[in-house]
Design a protein around this motif. Sequence first.
Motif, PDB file in Angstrom:
ATOM      1  N   UNK A  73       0.824  -1.212   0.000  1.00 10.27           N
ATOM      2  CA  UNK A  73       0.000   0.000   0.000  1.00 10.27           C
ATOM      3  C   UNK A  73       0.857   1.261   0.000  1.00 10.27           C
ATOM      4  N   UNK A  74       2.086   1.127  -0.454  1.00  3.93           N
ATOM      5  CA  UNK A  74       2.960   2.289  -0.535  1.00  3.93           C
ATOM      6  C   UNK A  74       2.354   3.377  -1.389  1.00  3.93           C
ATOM      7  N   UNK A  75       2.461   4.619  -0.903  1.00  5.16           N
ATOM      8  CA  UNK A  75       1.942   5.815  -1.591  1.00  5.16           C
ATOM      9  C   UNK A  75       0.420   5.878  -1.646  1.00  5.16           C
ATOM     10  N   UNK A  76      -0.261   5.015  -0.895  1.00  5.49           N
ATOM     11  CA  UNK A  76      -1.713   5.151  -0.757  1.00  5.49           C
ATOM     12  C   UNK A  76      -1.996   6.125   0.386  1.00  5.49           C
ATOM     13  N   UNK A  77      -3.213   6.592   0.487  1.00 14.86           N
ATOM     14  CA  UNK A  77      -3.574   7.487   1.576  1.00 14.86           C
ATOM     15  C   UNK A  77      -3.659   6.753   2.899  1.00 14.86           C
ATOM     16  N   UNK A  78      -3.700   7.507   3.996  1.00 18.48           N
ATOM     17  CA  UNK A  78      -3.752   6.917   5.336  1.00 18.48           C
ATOM     18  C   UNK A  78      -4.979   6.033   5.494  1.00 18.48           C
ATOM     19  N   UNK A  79      -6.127   6.488   4.982  1.00 14.72           N
ATOM     20  CA  UNK A  79      -7.370   5.727   5.145  1.00 14.72           C
ATOM     21  C   UNK A  79      -7.258   4.353   4.500  1.00 14.72           C
ATOM     22  N   UNK A  80      -6.754   4.310   3.272  1.00 20.43           N
ATOM     23  CA  UNK A  80      -6.629   3.033   2.567  1.00 20.43           C
ATOM     24  C   UNK A  80      -5.586   2.136   3.218  1.00 20.43           C
ATOM     25  N   UNK A  81      -4.475   2.708   3.648  1.00 20.28           N
ATOM     26  CA  UNK A  81      -3.433   1.908   4.296  1.00 20.28           C
ATOM     27  C   UNK A  81      -3.945   1.269   5.580  1.00 20.28           C
ATOM     28  N   UNK A 102      -6.352  -1.638   5.187  1.00 21.78           N
ATOM     29  CA  UNK A 102      -5.757  -2.904   4.765  1.00 21.78           C
ATOM     30  C   UNK A 102      -5.291  -3.761   5.941  1.00 21.78           C
ATOM     31  N   UNK A 103      -5.149  -3.152   7.124  1.00 27.46           N
ATOM     32  CA  UNK A 103      -4.771  -3.936   8.321  1.00 27.46           C
ATOM     33  C   UNK A 103      -5.917  -3.983   9.325  1.00 27.46           C
ATOM     34  N   UNK A 104      -7.125  -3.706   8.849  1.00 21.65           N
ATOM     35  CA  UNK A 104      -8.307  -3.837   9.696  1.00 21.65           C
ATOM     36  C   UNK A 104      -8.601  -2.658  10.589  1.00 21.65           C
ATOM     37  N   UNK A 105      -7.955  -1.529  10.351  1.00 23.95           N
ATOM     38  CA  UNK A 105      -8.213  -0.306  11.122  1.00 23.95           C
ATOM     39  C   UNK A 105      -9.039   0.617  10.233  1.00 23.95           C
ATOM     40  N   UNK A 106     -10.295   0.811  10.602  1.00 23.81           N
ATOM     41  CA  UNK A 106     -11.223   1.532   9.733  1.00 23.81           C
ATOM     42  C   UNK A 106     -11.418   2.961  10.245  1.00 23.81           C
ATOM     43  N   UNK A 107     -10.855   3.899   9.505  1.00 26.56           N
ATOM     44  CA  UNK A 107     -10.968   5.312   9.862  1.00 26.56           C
ATOM     45  C   UNK A 107     -12.342   5.815   9.435  1.00 26.56           C
ATOM     46  N   UNK A 108     -13.020   6.473  10.354  1.00 28.36           N
ATOM     47  CA  UNK A 108     -14.377   6.944  10.059  1.00 28.36           C
ATOM     48  C   UNK A 108     -14.506   8.457  10.142  1.00 28.36           C
ATOM     49  N   UNK A 109     -13.552   9.116  10.768  1.00 30.63           N
ATOM     50  CA  UNK A 109     -13.653  10.568  10.875  1.00 30.63           C
ATOM     51  C   UNK A 109     -12.273  11.179  11.007  1.00 30.63           C
ATOM     52  N   UNK A 110     -12.218  12.470  10.722  1.00 34.20           N
ATOM     53  CA  UNK A 110     -10.987  13.228  10.876  1.00 34.20           C
ATOM     54  C   UNK A 110     -11.329  14.581  11.478  1.00 34.20           C
ATOM     55  N   UNK A 111     -10.443  15.077  12.310  1.00 32.70           N
ATOM     56  CA  UNK A 111     -10.592  16.413  12.892  1.00 32.70           C
ATOM     57  C   UNK A 111      -9.443  17.273  12.384  1.00 32.70           C
ATOM     58  N   UNK A 112      -9.789  18.425  11.780  1.00 36.45           N
ATOM     59  CA  UNK A 112      -8.776  19.358  11.315  1.00 36.45           C
ATOM     60  C   UNK A 112      -8.942  20.700  12.008  1.00 36.45           C
ATOM     61  N   UNK A 113      -7.844  21.229  12.512  1.00 36.23           N
ATOM     62  CA  UNK A 113      -7.848  22.529  13.161  1.00 36.23           C
ATOM     63  C   UNK A 113      -6.915  23.451  12.376  1.00 36.23           C
ATOM     64  N   UNK A 114      -7.466  24.418  11.605  1.00 42.98           N
ATOM     65  CA  UNK A 114      -6.607  25.343  10.857  1.00 42.98           C
ATOM     66  C   UNK A 114      -6.182  26.515  11.737  1.00 42.98           C
ATOM     67  N   UNK A 115      -4.914  26.884  11.636  1.00 43.49           N
ATOM     68  CA  UNK A 115      -4.391  28.017  12.391  1.00 43.49           C
ATOM     69  C   UNK A 115      -3.471  28.841  11.493  1.00 43.49           C
ATOM     70  N   UNK A 116      -3.509  30.158  11.608  1.00 45.59           N
ATOM     71  CA  UNK A 116      -2.535  30.973  10.871  1.00 45.59           C
ATOM     72  C   UNK A 116      -1.177  30.872  11.539  1.00 45.59           C
ATOM     73  N   UNK A 117      -0.126  30.880  10.747  1.00 45.40           N
ATOM     74  CA  UNK A 117       1.231  30.814  11.282  1.00 45.40           C
ATOM     75  C   UNK A 117       2.157  31.541  10.320  1.00 45.40           C
ATOM     76  N   UNK A 118       3.413  31.645  10.718  1.00 42.44           N
ATOM     77  CA  UNK A 118       4.430  32.283   9.889  1.00 42.44           C
ATOM     78  C   UNK A 118       5.460  31.250   9.458  1.00 42.44           C
TER      79      UNK A 118
END
Length: 254
Positions: A170-178, A181-197
Motif C-alpha cells: 500500500x505504498x503511496x496510498x492514503x492513510x485511510x486506505x493503508x 488494509x490492516x483492519x483499522x477503519x478510519x471513520x472521521x478526521x478532525x482538522x484545526x486550521x491556524x494561521x502561522x508564519x
Amino acid sequence: MPRDTPYLQVADALRARVQAGEWAVGDKLPSRARFAEEYGVGQSVAQRAMERLIIEGILEGRAGSGTYVRKARERRRMVRSRHREQRNGSPFRANMRDQGAAGVWECNSAARVPATEDIAERLAIEPGDLCVVTDYEFLADGQPVQLAKSWEPMAITGGTPVLLPEMGPKGKAGVVERMSSIGVHIVTALEVPRPARATREHANLLGISVGDLVTQLERTYYDSEGRPVETADIIVPDIRWEIAYEIDVDRSRF
C-alpha cells in the motif's frame, strides 16, 4: 507596522509601481544598479527586493536577459472534503487532479521515534511511546504545494506491511486506505486550521520568504472506536492557496 528592513521597503515600493501599471506584463525592469541609486541603497539590497517579488510571482528572472514583469500568479483553492478520502489512493493526488495538475510527493520516514508530549496527547498514547514519523513535501507539476509531518503509533502499525507509509503493498496510498488494509477503519478526521508564519525551513522548501503567512492544519484521524490512529501537521503557503471545506448536508430529515 512600519517596514524597517530596507529590502522590504524597496520591495513594497517596486510592488506598488508594478501594480500601478508603470511596467506592463512582459516589460523588462531597469537594472538593480539603477534601483539601488534611485532608492539610496546598496545593490545587494535592491537585489533582495527584486528576489522577493520573484518569489511572490510578480517578477520573473530570465537567465542572461534580466528581470521582467510576469503574469500574476493565481491563488488557487484547496478543497478539504471527505469525498476525497473515499477515493482510492491519495486525497492530495485527487485534489491536484481536480486542479488539472499532477500531484506527487517526496518523503522520509523514521521508525521508533518517541512521541513528544503534545503528540502523545493528540494520539491518546503515553509520552515516549514509539511512533513512525514521516516528513512529506507535496508538489503539483513540479512546484511545491504543501509540507506535512505525520505521526503514527507503532502499537497500531508495528509488524504490519504498512509500517512505513511509502513501502509495502500500500505504498503511496492514503492513510485511510493503508489503515483499512490492516483492519483499522478510519471513520472521521478532525482538522484545526491556524494561521502561522513560515520558518526558514518552510520558506526554503516552499519557495516563499521567512515570516510569510501560512496555514497550519492540525489533522487527526480516528477509527470506528474513536481511537486516534494518525496525526499530522500540514503547512500550506497562504500566498498560493486558500483552504475551503466541503460540508455534507443531511437532507433525509427534510
